[in-house]
Design an enzyme around this catalytic site. Structure first.
Site, short mmCIF file in Angstrom:
data_model
loop_
_atom_site.label_atom_id
_atom_site.label_comp_id
_atom_site.label_asym_id
_atom_site.label_seq_id
_atom_site.Cartn_x
_atom_site.Cartn_y
_atom_site.Cartn_z
CB THR A 1 6.58 7.49 -4.93
OG1 THR A 1 5.99 8.79 -4.86
CG2 THR A 1 6.85 7.00 -3.52
CG ASN B 1 4.50 5.29 -7.91
OD1 ASN B 1 5.63 5.24 -7.44
ND2 ASN B 1 3.84 6.43 -8.04
CE LYS C 1 2.95 8.46 -1.10
NZ LYS C 1 3.48 9.11 -2.33
CG ASP C 2 2.62 -0.21 -0.25
OD1 ASP C 2 2.87 0.82 -0.92
OD2 ASP C 2 1.81 -1.08 -0.63
NE ARG C 3 4.31 4.65 -4.39
CZ ARG C 3 2.99 4.73 -4.31
NH1 ARG C 3 2.27 3.65 -4.07
NH2 ARG C 3 2.38 5.91 -4.46
#
Length: 577
Positions: free
Chosen positions: A83, A104, A170-172
Site C-alpha cells: 500500500t 508499509n 489509512k494514514d499512509r
C-alpha cells in the site's frame, strides 16, 4: 497622429481578426480545470472492471470505461507491491528507488528497538483529533518520502494558491499520495472512526471536521455495516460498503468547506478507498463478497460523481478524475491449490526461528542471539544489525550468511509438507524460493540485465537497515486463513491495476499497450503546465489526449449591472452614424 502610432494602429488592425485568446487547453494557473481528483482504490486488480462491467452504473466506473480514456494494461514495474509504495508511486510518478518508500513498515533501530515503524510514523509530531483517553501514539508525516508529488508541484507553481488535500481511512494512503505540501491529510482513528490528522499539517482540527466527527455519521456507518456496537471501526466497519460511503461523505464535506474548485487556480484532492483492501485480504479477489463490494463501490462512485457535477463550478466539465490502484492481489492460495497451482503457504514465524538457529550455529554456537528481527513480512527480511556487529560481522557477511541459509530452510519446509501427505495422494504445494537478493546487491545494481532485473532495481529502498529480499515462487505467500490472500510480489497479479482518466482533455477510448502507474503523475503535470515531480520517470500518455484546440471548458456567464448596461446603451445611441 505620428508615423509610429499609425504603424501600431495598422499592425493591430491586421492582427485583430486573429483570435489571440488562449486555447482552451488545461492551464492550472487559470483554473482549467477547477478541480483534479486522483482516485486510488486499494487492492483493486484491473480485471475487476472487465469481469463485472455489466453490473456498473452509468456514471460509476463507466464514467471511465465509456466516457474516459481507459488503459487496461497498466502494470507496476517493481516487486514490492504494497500500500505505502503504491500510493507513493501514484503521487510521485516514481518507484521505490526514486521515492524511497519500500513497504508499509520497516525496522529502524535508531527509532524503535521493539517494533517496526510505519512508513508515515513521525514522533516529532502529534496526532490531532484523537478521542480523549486513547493511548498516545506518534504523529505522522511524509518524512520518508524522498520525492515531490504532482500535488506538491501544483502548490509550488501556484505559490501555494492551489489547495491540496489527501483523504483515506489509512494514514499512509492519505499522506503519501498528496505529498509534503498538502494543506492537510485526513484519515481515521482505528478505534472510534473519527477523522484525524497530525500537527505536521494543523495544530487543531478545523471546525468543520469536528462537526463531521460529532454529527452522528459514525453511528450511522456502524448501523449500516451491521457492527453497531463495534470498538474497532477500521477493522469491522471499514471492510464493508458502509466504510466507503462514510469516507465519500467526508470527502464531500471537505470539498464544500474548503471551497475546492472555487478558486482562481486548480485545486487537487487525492482520495483513496481502503475498504476493498480490508475485505479482499479476508475473502480473496474471486469471492462473492468482493464482487458485492466492487458493485457497491460503483454505486457510491456514481453518486459521488453526480454530486461533483452539482457542486463544482461548471460541473464535471470543469473536473478531471484520474483512477488507479496501489496494487493488485494474488488469488487465494487455498483456491489456487485446489485448482492445481503450486500455491504453498510459508510459515514466516518458523522461517525466522529456524534462520536464527542456523545463524547462531554459524556465528555463536550454543547461544540464542536474535539475528533476524521478529514481526516482519515478505518480501524484505530485516537483520538485527547490532547483533551481527557485536559478533564482528559486517553487512556483506551478514546478508550473505542469511541468503545462504534461506534455501535449505525452504527445502526443509517442503520435505515436512510432503512427509505428511497420504500415500498415493497428490502431493501438497511445496514452498519454492525463486530468488533472493541482499540489500547491497540491490543498492549496487548487481542484478540480472533483464526485465525482472529492472523490476528488482526499482524496488530498492535505503530504509530498513540491513535486509535480504526474498522472492517466493508465483502464487506463494504467508499462512493466510480460509480464502484470505495478500500481495507483495513481482508477479503480474500483484502488479496489474487500472489506469483511466476522465475530463475535457482526454479522448474517449480504450488504449491497449503496456503503461504504468508512474504515467498518471507525468500526464497530469504536463496537462496542468507544472513541473513533473522531482523523481518522475513516467511517460505522458499523448495517445489519449485531444488536440488542444478541441478542449473546451464551461465558462461563467458574464453578469453586467443595470447601470453598466444603461451607460453602454446610451453611448451607442449617441454614436454618430
Amino acid at each position: 497622429m505620428s508615423k509610429l502610432k499609425r504603424s501600431c494602429v495598422l499592425l493591430l488592425a491586421i492582427l485583430l481578426p486573429f483570435n489571440f485568446a488562449p486555447l482552451a487547453s488545461a492551464q492550472a494557473y487559470e483554473a482549467h480545470p477547477k478541480l483534479v481528483v486522483i482516485l486510488v482504490i486499494d487492492q483493486f486488480r484491473e480485471d475487476y472492471l472487465e469481469r463485472y462491467r455489466a453490473d456498473f452504473k452509468p456514471r460509476g466506473f463507466k464514467l471511465f470505461l465509456d466516457h474516459g480514456a481507459y488503459f487496461p494494461d497498466c502494470y507496476y514495474d517493481y516487486a514490492n507491491t504494497e500500500t505505502a509504495p503504491g500510493h507513493s508511486t501514484i503521487g510521485t510518478g516514481a518507484y521505490t528507488d526514486g521515492h524511497g518508500i519500500g513497504g508499509n513498515e520497516w525496522w529502524d533501530l535508531s527509532r524503535s528497538k521493539d517494533h517496526p515503524v510505519s512508513s508515515v510514523d513521525d514522533e516529532r509530531y502529534q496526532l490531532v483529533g484523537m478521542p480523549a483517553g486513547e493511548a498516545t501514539t506518534p504523529g505522522a508525516s511524509p518524512r520518508n518520502l524522498l520525492a515531490s508529488t504532482v500535488g506538491d508541484e501544483l502548490r509550488l507553481d501556484t505559490k501555494g494558491q492551489a489547495k491540496l488535500f489527501g483523504v483515506s481511512l489509512k494514514d499512509r494512503a492519505a499522506i503519501l499520495t498528496s505529498g509534503a505540501t498538502a494543506n492537510a491529510a485526513y484519515w481515521i482513528d482505528h478505534t472510534s472512526g473519527r477523522f484525524i490528522t497530525s500537527t505536521y499539517y494543523l495544530p487543531q482540527l478545523p471546525d468543520w471536521v469536528t462537526s463531521f466527527d460529532n454529527s452522528g455519521r459514525i453511528e450511522q456507518a456502524k448501523q449500516e455495516s451491521g457492527y453497531a456496537d463495534t470498538k474497532q471501526f477500521y477493522e469491522e466497519v471499514g471492510r464493508t460498503p458502509a466504510g466507503v460511503s462514510y469516507e465519500l461523505d467526508f470527502a464531500k464535506a471537505l470539498i464544500q468547506n474548503e471551497q475546492l474548485g472555487k478558486h482562481d487556480v486548480t485545486d487537487l484532492l487525492t482520495l483513496s478507498i481502503s475498504s476493498t483492501d480490508l475485505l479482499g485480504h479476508r475473502f480473496g479477489p474471486d469471492s462473492d463478497e468482493q464482487r458485492q463490494m466492487v458493485d457497491m463501490l460503483d454505486t457510491d462512485l456514481d453518486g459521488f460523481f453526480a454530486w461533483l457535477d452539482k457542486n463544482v463550478d461548471g460541473g464535471l466539465g470543469n473536473v478531471w478524475i484520474a483512477l488507479s490502484a496501489d496494487h493488485g492481489v494474488a488469488p487465494s492460495p487455498a483456491v489456487s491449490a485446489q485448482l492445481g497451482l503450486n500455491a504453498a503457504q510459508w510459515d514466516m514465524k518458523k522461517v525466522i526461528d529456524d534462520l536464527n538457529y542456523a545463524i547462531n550455529q554459524k556465528f555463536s554456537p550454543g547461544e540464542k542471539v536474535v539475528y533476524i528481527l521478529p514481526h516482519q513480512s515478505l518480501p524484505y527480511l530485516s537483520l538485527n544489525e547490532p547483533s551481527f556487529q557485536r559478533a564482528g560481522i559486517n553487512e556483506q557477511e551478514a546478508e550473505q550468511a542469511v541468503q545462504n541459509a534461506i534455501e535449505p530452510e525452504i527445502e526443509s519446509l517442503t520435505k515436512k509438507a510432503e512427509s505428511k501427505a497420504p500415500a498415493m495422494a497428490k502431493l501438497p504445494p511445496r514452498p519454492i524460493l525463486y530468488r533472493s537478493y541482499t540489500r547491497q546487491q540491490l543498492a549496487a545494481g548487481q542484478l540480472p540485465p533483464t526485465d525482472f532485473g529492472r523490476i528488482l532495481a526499482h524496488s530498492y529502498s535505503p530504509n530498513g537497515g540491513w535486509y535480504v529480499m526474498l522472492v517466493p515462487a508465483a502464487f506463494q505467500m504467508g499462512p493466510e486463513k480460509g480464502t484470505g490472500t495478500t500481495h507483495y510480489t513481482p508477479y503480474s497479479y500483484d502488479r496489474h491495476v487500472p489506469l483511466a482518466f476522465y475530463g475535457a482533455p482526454f479522448a474517449i477510448g480504450t488504449y491497449h499497450g503496456r503503461v504504468g502507474p508512474v504515467d498518471l503523475a507525468a500526464t497530469l503535470a504536463s496537462l496542468l503546465g507544472v513541473n513533473q515531480p522531482s523523481a518522475s520517470i513516467g511517460h505522458i500518455l499523448t495517445q489519449a489526449l485531444k488536440p488542444a484546440a478541441a478542449v473546451t471548458y464551461p465558462r461563467k456567464p458574464v453578469v453586467r449591472s443595470r447601470s453598466t448596461t444603461h451607460h453602454r446603451a446610451a453611448a451607442a445611441a449617441k454614436k454618430p452614424e
